[in-house]
Design an enzyme around this catalytic site. Structure first.
Site, PDB file in Angstrom:
ATOM      1  N   CYS A  90       0.839  -1.195   0.000  1.00  0.00           N
ATOM      2  CA  CYS A  90       0.000   0.000   0.000  1.00  0.00           C
ATOM      3  C   CYS A  90       0.878   1.252   0.000  1.00  0.00           C
ATOM      4  O   CYS A  90       1.718   1.412   0.884  1.00  0.00           O
ATOM      5  CB  CYS A  90      -0.895  -0.015   1.232  1.00  0.00           C
ATOM      6  N   CYS A 123       0.218   3.194   3.525  1.00  0.00           N
ATOM      7  CA  CYS A 123       0.696   2.748   4.844  1.00  0.00           C
ATOM      8  C   CYS A 123       1.739   1.640   4.786  1.00  0.00           C
ATOM      9  O   CYS A 123       2.300   1.271   5.815  1.00  0.00           O
ATOM     10  CB  CYS A 123      -0.492   2.283   5.699  1.00  0.00           C
ATOM     11  N   ASP A 167      21.600   0.669 -15.933  1.00  0.00           N
ATOM     12  CA  ASP A 167      21.416  -0.541 -15.121  1.00  0.00           C
ATOM     13  C   ASP A 167      20.481  -1.496 -15.873  1.00  0.00           C
ATOM     14  O   ASP A 167      19.332  -1.166 -16.135  1.00  0.00           O
ATOM     15  CB  ASP A 167      20.809  -0.120 -13.776  1.00  0.00           C
TER      16      ASP A 167
END
Length: 412
Positions: free
Chosen positions: A201, A204, A338
């Protein structure tokens, strides 16, 4: 550019003239379009030039990891139904290239501008857009771009309180997190094939739940908003529930998703979905992408794929086995140096295709294909690869600078 009511200052005019002169010199020297160097010179002479050029335009910004250039082109075609458009159609999407593009559109009503993800907040601050389209966020150029959650945070902070109408893909949790700080958001269910950057998420850090096409965080309640526009098969559903057929010459589900977002943008400016979608049919190729070219008496289709999400979408486009596939990967500055992202791409999807590998980093790609159990041949150049290809249209997939190299070789 700014019209009779608010002409450019003498300094701004000088900056535009100097920028165009430098760009012309760069083109004459065979160094590309000259838009970036021209824009850099112009901005050096007048650091406020981008804001001045944008002040009398209805500006639409388009940002995403994948699909920016194509969506910008589709929106530009749709909005031409409502007035003249200026756009950075060739994909020079940082401030210098954007400045160059706007300097070339003196009588335009709309400015449709593709913006690199890292520069979105700054360009939005300078151009005061009426509309911002946010399509997706995924890993890309790992040496240059911070991880995707940080990009989403930059968007969220940069767009907080923006007066623009934000057209945002409700199927990408990172885009939803970024757009949720804006007071005026129109949600589009455009889909999301690549999900590997959105398992936690963004609000959070909890684990995302993904039942069917829905998503939500079981810990904080952050969840997919209800869309007012949606891609449904070969149709766009508008806020009234009407289904409009998508008319595209561009292939694949991803381009239908781009068309759905573009139709939502066009509607902000009063262009009805039917008109917008019909105008999008004009687009056959975008800066060489999707073009079918003749080379050594063979048909080659040129496909651009720059990162794992882009490769996944591209694999869904190609002709079925045993269509031959040429893969070319570079790792120059514009690609990101990269190449570890190659390990995030599911190359088992190419099983059954004869594969030919080239580009600066062909050995990196060869190792990855070996581990994926694929049959392939490493080639020195495009000419050799085409000669080795069995019959059938050849699908050529390349990342950014490899794609430009291929276009030069085939004269596209």
């Amino acid at each position: 550019m700014a019209g009779n009511s608010d002409p450019l200052t003498p300094r701004a005019k000088l900056a535009v003239t100097a920028g165009k002169a430098v760009a012309a010199a760069s083109r004459a020297a065979g160094r590309g379009s000259g838009s970036v160097i021209g824009g850099k010179v112009a901005l050096r002479l007048d650091p406020d030039l981008l804001a001045r050029l944008a002040q009398n335009l209805d500006v639409i910004l388009v940002s995403a990891t994948n699909g920016k250039t194509t969506t910008t082109r589709l929106i530009a075609e749709a909005l031409r139904a409502a007035g003249p458009v200026v756009s950075n159609a060739l994909g020079a999407n940082m401030p210098a290239g954007i400045t160059s593009a706007l300097a070339g559109g003196s009588d335009a009503k709309f400015g449709v501008i593709e913006v690199d993800e890292k520069y979105l907040a700054g360009v939005a601050r300078d151009t005061d857009p009426k509309c911002i389209a946010l399509l997706n966020l995924s890993r890309d150029q790992l040496d240059r771009a911070a991880e995707t959650r940080m990009l989403a945070e930059n968007w969220r902070e940069g767009l907080a309180g923006s007066k623009a109408v934000v057209i945002a893909n409700c199927d990408d949790p990172l885009v939803v997190w970024a757009a949720s700080s804006s007071p005026n958001v129109v949600w589009v269910a455009a889909g999301q094939m690549w999900k590997d950057d959105a398992w936690s998420c963004p609000s959070c850090g909890g684990v995302m739940q993904r039942p069917g096409d829905d998503w939500y965080c079981g810990e904080c309640g952050f969840r997919r908003p209800t869309p007012t526009w949606a891609l449904s098969g070969d149709h766009v559903l508008d806020p009234h529930g009407s289904a409009w057929p998508i008319h595209l010459q561009l292939p694949g589900r991803a381009n239908k998703a781009n068309a759905a977002s573009s139709a939502a943008v066009a509607a902000v400016f009063g262009v009805p979905p039917q008109v917008a979608l019909e105008r999008m049919y004009q687009v056959q190729a975008v800066a060489g992408r999707y073009d079918v070219v003749q080379f050594q008496n063979r048909d080659l289709r040129l496909l651009l794929a720059k990162n794992p999400a882009g490769w996944l979408e591209t694999f869904s486009l190609i002709d079925p086995p045993p269509a031959p596939v040429i893969l070319s990967v570079n790792a120059r500055g514009a690609d990101g140096t990269d190449t570890s992202w190659l390990w995030d791409v599911d190359y088992t999807r190419l099983t059954g295709h004869p594969i030919f590998v080239l580009g600066d980093r062909k050995l990196d790609l060869a190792v990855r294909l070996e581990v994926a159990g694929q049959h392939f041949q490493v080639c020195e150049n495009l000419d050799q690869a085409v000669q080795l290809c069995p019959p059938g249209r050849i699908e050529v997939i390349a990342n950014y600078t490899a794609f430009q190299d291929l276009r030069r070789r085939v004269g596209n």
